[in-house]
Motif scaffolding. Structure first.
Motif, short mmCIF file in Angstrom:
data_model
loop_
_atom_site.label_atom_id
_atom_site.label_comp_id
_atom_site.label_asym_id
_atom_site.label_seq_id
_atom_site.Cartn_x
_atom_site.Cartn_y
_atom_site.Cartn_z
N ASN A 1 -2.49 -48.97 32.20
CA ASN A 1 -1.95 -48.00 33.16
C ASN A 1 -2.68 -48.08 34.50
OD1 ASN A 1 -0.14 -46.91 31.18
ND2 ASN A 1 -1.90 -45.83 30.30
N PHE A 2 -2.85 -49.31 34.95
CA PHE A 2 -3.48 -49.55 36.25
C PHE A 2 -2.34 -49.68 37.28
CE2 PHE A 2 -5.41 -52.04 39.62
CZ PHE A 2 -6.67 -51.48 39.73
N GLY A 3 -2.09 -48.58 38.01
CA GLY A 3 -0.95 -48.59 38.93
C GLY A 3 0.36 -48.64 38.13
N ARG A 4 1.17 -49.65 38.41
CA ARG A 4 2.48 -49.78 37.75
C ARG A 4 2.46 -50.80 36.61
NH1 ARG A 4 7.10 -49.55 42.51
NH2 ARG A 4 6.44 -47.54 43.43
N GLY A 5 1.28 -51.01 36.05
CA GLY A 5 1.21 -51.97 34.96
C GLY A 5 -0.16 -52.01 34.34
N ASN A 6 -0.44 -53.08 33.64
CA ASN A 6 -1.74 -53.31 33.02
C ASN A 6 -2.44 -54.47 33.72
OD1 ASN A 6 -1.19 -51.31 31.09
ND2 ASN A 6 -0.29 -52.81 29.67
N LEU A 7 -3.73 -54.31 33.95
CA LEU A 7 -4.53 -55.33 34.61
C LEU A 7 -5.46 -55.97 33.60
CD1 LEU A 7 -5.53 -56.80 37.18
CD2 LEU A 7 -7.18 -54.93 37.47
N VAL A 8 -5.33 -57.28 33.42
CA VAL A 8 -6.21 -58.02 32.52
C VAL A 8 -7.27 -58.74 33.35
CG1 VAL A 8 -6.36 -59.79 30.75
CG2 VAL A 8 -4.30 -58.38 30.91
N LEU A 9 -8.51 -58.52 33.01
CA LEU A 9 -9.63 -59.17 33.68
C LEU A 9 -10.24 -60.20 32.73
CD1 LEU A 9 -11.32 -56.01 35.24
CD2 LEU A 9 -9.71 -57.59 36.34
N GLY A 10 -10.51 -61.40 33.22
CA GLY A 10 -11.04 -62.46 32.39
C GLY A 10 -12.30 -63.08 32.95
N LEU A 11 -13.24 -63.40 32.07
CA LEU A 11 -14.48 -64.07 32.45
C LEU A 11 -14.68 -65.25 31.50
CD1 LEU A 11 -17.24 -64.23 33.95
CD2 LEU A 11 -18.13 -62.68 32.18
N GLY A 12 -14.93 -66.41 32.06
CA GLY A 12 -15.18 -67.59 31.25
C GLY A 12 -16.45 -68.30 31.67
N ALA A 13 -16.98 -69.11 30.77
CA ALA A 13 -18.17 -69.90 31.08
C ALA A 13 -18.14 -71.18 30.26
CB ALA A 13 -19.45 -69.11 30.76
N LYS A 14 -18.74 -72.22 30.80
CA LYS A 14 -18.82 -73.49 30.07
C LYS A 14 -20.06 -74.26 30.51
CE LYS A 14 -15.04 -75.18 33.04
NZ LYS A 14 -14.21 -74.00 33.30
N VAL A 15 -20.62 -74.98 29.54
CA VAL A 15 -21.75 -75.88 29.78
C VAL A 15 -21.33 -77.25 29.25
CG1 VAL A 15 -24.15 -76.40 29.29
CG2 VAL A 15 -23.42 -74.01 29.56
N LEU A 16 -21.38 -78.27 30.10
CA LEU A 16 -20.87 -79.58 29.74
C LEU A 16 -21.86 -80.69 30.05
CD1 LEU A 16 -17.22 -79.23 31.13
CD2 LEU A 16 -17.95 -79.00 28.75
N PHE A 17 -21.77 -81.76 29.28
CA PHE A 17 -22.57 -82.96 29.49
C PHE A 17 -21.62 -84.15 29.63
CE2 PHE A 17 -24.81 -79.88 26.94
CZ PHE A 17 -26.05 -79.79 27.56
N GLN A 18 -21.96 -85.09 30.49
CA GLN A 18 -21.04 -86.19 30.77
C GLN A 18 -21.78 -87.51 30.98
OE1 GLN A 18 -17.44 -86.02 33.50
NE2 GLN A 18 -18.82 -87.16 34.85
N LYS A 19 -21.15 -88.59 30.50
CA LYS A 19 -21.51 -89.95 30.88
C LYS A 19 -20.31 -90.52 31.61
CE LYS A 19 -24.70 -91.06 27.08
NZ LYS A 19 -25.88 -91.39 27.92
N SER A 20 -20.52 -91.00 32.83
CA SER A 20 -19.42 -91.56 33.61
C SER A 20 -19.68 -93.03 33.89
CB SER A 20 -19.25 -90.80 34.93
OG SER A 20 -20.43 -90.91 35.72
N PHE A 21 -18.60 -93.78 34.07
CA PHE A 21 -18.65 -95.22 34.32
C PHE A 21 -17.67 -95.54 35.43
CE2 PHE A 21 -19.80 -94.33 30.00
CZ PHE A 21 -20.85 -95.20 29.71
N GLU A 22 -18.16 -96.11 36.51
CA GLU A 22 -17.31 -96.52 37.62
C GLU A 22 -17.75 -97.92 38.07
OE1 GLU A 22 -16.57 -92.89 40.47
OE2 GLU A 22 -18.58 -92.70 39.60
N GLY A 23 -16.80 -98.82 38.17
CA GLY A 23 -17.15 -100.15 38.62
C GLY A 23 -16.06 -101.15 38.32
N LYS A 24 -16.47 -102.42 38.15
CA LYS A 24 -15.51 -103.50 37.94
C LYS A 24 -16.04 -104.46 36.89
CE LYS A 24 -17.47 -106.66 41.35
NZ LYS A 24 -17.26 -107.44 42.56
N LEU A 25 -15.11 -105.16 36.27
CA LEU A 25 -15.43 -106.24 35.34
C LEU A 25 -14.69 -107.49 35.79
CD1 LEU A 25 -15.09 -104.30 31.97
CD2 LEU A 25 -17.22 -105.03 33.06
N THR A 26 -15.40 -108.59 35.86
CA THR A 26 -14.79 -109.87 36.23
C THR A 26 -14.30 -110.58 34.98
OG1 THR A 26 -16.84 -111.11 36.05
CG2 THR A 26 -16.40 -110.03 38.17
#
Length: 391
Positions: free
Chosen positions: A173-198
């Motif tokens: 009943n927030f005004g003319r409807g319902n208001l949903v509030l969201g909170l998210g979190a993430k912790v990530l680890f990465q190995k990346s590869f950029e380049g070329k192969l002959t």
């Protein structure tokens, strides 16, 4: 025999393949991609945490705790098997000229493979909801080029994973409807590869894994906070209109500017859920993501000295950010469900089907990714398959 070389190239990042021309992403749920990738205001899946953490407020309350685990999402370019098979055969021949021929045949054509698993536990209590998930994914992009003396195979790849969490709270009943509030979190680890192969690199099967790691591997990690809200209007109750806004990846997920970095984006969306007598649930959604054009388009310069450099250009294309979708839950009972979807993603038609029987889920979807700087420059039709256990 060196047939194992191509799987190794695809797997040294811990599983799948992806495209440097994509707008940045962490996980694409095939159910959402089937309906054009639109999910900012509609939510309804545990994976909605990657679009708007407030979306978990729309998880079903009928089945109690929702568990999704041991799922396998496989996505690939439509003709990925052709180039991988041809290149594998050429490598197996031990003939460098045959490798050059394959690079010439497919010059400039991107091959994308993506393998991912997102396992989660979620629960919607009504006024509040929560979700905790584990992400493990890999994506590889391979692009042959024949514009050098012997040709090269351009590589952008990553293996990444970590933990995610989200919480939503509904202010009724927030005004003319319902208001949903969201909170998210993430912790990530990465190995990346950029380049070329002959061609000679590709023939060096015994040492290519170590060489790729020494030459291309970059380790990085990061964290991010996500904020979102969904406003659900009370009027036109038969349509259930809603609007949503999310601010994603507030933090350090740039991964030291490596391939796979996630910019902070602002995203908006709208949705309706019209009551249709012969459907269990129908959703129609429209999104516009990355409102302030935080994503960049990366062009690589792969010179003859194995020095990898790149330039990031502004990417402001409207159609690449526009998403529209429709999904219909045909039926949903205690032992099975069936959902069909279609939509428009980045100007291309999408489609999907998701079927659950007991604890087993099978899904399929297709969409077209724009990998050029603007809509219509270059596109990649992709097909996705999901096999998982869920209840």
């Amino acid at each position: 025999m060196k047939k194992w070389i191509m799987p190794v190239l695809a797997g040294f990042t811990f599983t799948p393949l992806a495209n440097a021309g994509d707008l940045a992403y962490l996980y694409k749920d095939m159910r959402i991609m089937g309906m054009g990738g639109a999910n900012i205001a509609s939510g309804g899946y545990s994976s909605s945490v990657f679009a708007n953490p407030a979306g978990i407020a729309n998880l079903s309350t009928e089945h109690g705790v929702i568990v999704e685990l041991l799922g396998l999402d496989l996505t690939a370019s439509g003709d990925s098997s052709d180039i991988l098979n041809d290149l594998s055969d050429a490598i197996d021949s031990d003939n460098e000229d045959e490798i050059v021929d394959v690079l010439e045949k497919y010059s400039g054509q991107l091959t994308h493979v993506d393998i991912a698993n997102y396992s989660s536990v979620s629960y919607n209590h009504g006024k509040y909801a929560w979700s905790v998930g584990l992400l493990a994914a890999t994506d590889v992009n391979l692009t042959p080029h024949a514009n050098s003396i012997d040709g090269i195979l351009e590589v952008q790849s990553r293996g990444y994973g970590g933990i995610t969490g989200a919480f939503s709270y509904t202010v009724e009943n927030f005004g003319r409807g319902n208001l949903v509030l969201g909170l998210g979190a993430k912790v990530l680890f990465q190995k990346s590869f950029e380049g070329k192969l002959t061609p000679s690199d590709l023939l060096n099967g015994d040492d290519i894994g170590d060489e790729v790691r020494d030459r291309m591997e970059k380790d990085s990690d990061g964290y991010a906070v996500d904020l979102g809200d969904i406003y659900q209007f009370k009027y036109m109750d038969n349509w259930k209109p809603a609007i949503g806004v999310s601010v994603m990846n507030i933090g350090s997920l740039d991964f030291d500017d490596s391939y796979g970095g996630q910019p902070t984006t602002v995203n908006i969306g709208a949705s309706i859920e019209p009551d249709i007598s012969f459907m269990k649930k129908t959703r129609i959604a429209l999104d516009y993501v990355d409102v302030f054009n935080a994503n960049k388009y990366r062009i690589y310069n792969l010179d003859q000295n194995d020095v990898v450099s790149f330039t990031d250009y502004e990417d402001t294309d409207f159609l690449k950010r526009l998403r529209f979708g429709i999904s219909g839950l045909i039926y949903d009972n205690s032992w099975s469900s069936l959902e069909l979807s279609t939509g428009v993603y980045q100007g291309g038609v999408t489609g999907g089907i998701d079927f659950t029987a007991s604890v087993f889920r099978l899904g399929f979807s297709t969409y077209e990714e724009q990998i050029g700087p603007e809509y219509g420059d270059d596109s990649d039709r992709r097909y996705s398959l999901n096999l998982s256990i869920a209840w």
